[in-house]
Design an enzyme around this catalytic site. Structure first.
Site, mmCIF file in Angstrom:
data_model
loop_
_atom_site.group_PDB
_atom_site.id
_atom_site.type_symbol
_atom_site.label_atom_id
_atom_site.label_comp_id
_atom_site.label_asym_id
_atom_site.label_seq_id
_atom_site.Cartn_x
_atom_site.Cartn_y
_atom_site.Cartn_z
ATOM 1 N N PRO A 1 30.188 37.703 37.771
ATOM 2 C CG PRO A 1 29.352 39.868 37.625
ATOM 3 C CD PRO A 1 29.544 38.624 36.822
ATOM 4 C CD GLU B 1 22.067 43.134 31.870
ATOM 5 O OE1 GLU B 1 21.722 42.940 33.054
ATOM 6 O OE2 GLU B 1 22.574 44.201 31.476
ATOM 7 N NE ARG C 1 52.875 34.799 41.616
ATOM 8 C CZ ARG C 1 53.160 34.432 42.856
ATOM 9 N NH1 ARG C 1 52.315 33.640 43.516
ATOM 10 N NH2 ARG C 1 54.252 34.838 43.455
ATOM 11 C CG ASP D 1 53.292 34.105 47.144
ATOM 12 O OD1 ASP D 1 54.312 34.713 47.460
ATOM 13 O OD2 ASP D 1 53.066 33.685 45.991
#
Length: 245
Positions: free
Chosen positions: A91, A118, A156, A171
């Site tokens: 994160p 953790e 991709r 895209d």
């Protein structure tokens, strides 16, 4: 061929993702080689322990440096790449973008580290990892799902993976704008009609329509993206038109 090593305590989580659709075809075409590594196999104790209590106390367990360092060292020694990217999913990492995906698609060897518990011993970040990536401002139970997202978005983009090499060019985010609306047959469905321009056969008008609608969608949904874009005079006029509406 790009090599993708995935360090995880749960390799079985990847079987469905890597064994289906475009990711499977990329492997079958020998464009990409996936290698799932359970880094518990590198633990230097008979119990296969890969985590321990954090120094200073606190909730949760922390992944130990030894198994991950040894696993990455082994993978590097087996690699033909001189400097593989070692990617930590967490994160606190750099927020993932299409631009980052394009950069990673140019590499020949990626090593993903999927954590649990953790967190990681900080020495893994400091001395082993080249890139830290976050796929959003939220927390998952582990790095596996994030790794799947990044791998899918990178593979991709590799030449010859998609049936049409132009498929990803327009895209969302590839042009730094959100993608324009799409329509298919029938031309009218329950009273809802396809824009006449798309039926005209005039490719210049169609390209203009798509560019304008791409800009409109970005203006309405992600205006923050426009700050990074160098607008043409035509696009500036369209933006003025949107602002008046």
């Amino acid at each position: 061929m790009m090599k993708i090593d995935i360090l995880t305590l749960f390799p079985q989580m990847f079987s469905g993702v890597l064994g289906e659709s475009i990711l499977k075809k990329a492997s079958e075409k020998q464009i990409v080689k996936y290698n799932l590594v359970n880094f518990r196999d590198y633990a230097d104790n008979k119990h296969g322990t890969v985590d321990d209590y954090p120094y200073g106390g606190g909730a949760g367990m922390v992944l130990k440096p030894q198994p991950i360092f040894d696993a990455v060292t082994d993978l590097k020694e087996k690699s033909h790449s001189t400097n593989p990217k070692v990617i930590l999913l967490c994160p606190q990492g750099e927020r993932y973008t299409q631009r980052k995906a394009e950069q990673l698609a140019c590499e020949d060897h990626l090593i993903f580290i999927c954590g649990h518990y953790e967190g990681y011993d900080e020495r893994i970040r400091q001395y082993l990892v080249t890139d830290e990536i976050s796929i959003g401002d939220y927390v998952l139970t582990g790095g596996e799902l994030a790794a799947m997202v990044v791998i899918d978005s990178v593979v991709r983009l590799i030449p010859k993976v998609l049936g049409n090499n132009e498929s990803h060019v327009n895209d969302s985010f590839s042009t730094r704008l959100l993608e324009h609306p799409h329509y298919t047959r029938p031309a009218e469905f329950r009273g809802m009609k396809v824009p006449e321009t798309l039926l005209s056969g005039n490719h210049r008008l169609i390209d203009d329509w798509r560019e304008k609608e791409s800009l409109r969608r970005t203006f309405l949904r992600r205006p923050d993206l426009l700050k990074e874009l160098e607008l043409t005079d035509k696009q500036k006029k369209w933006l003025q038109e949107f602002e008046k509406q």
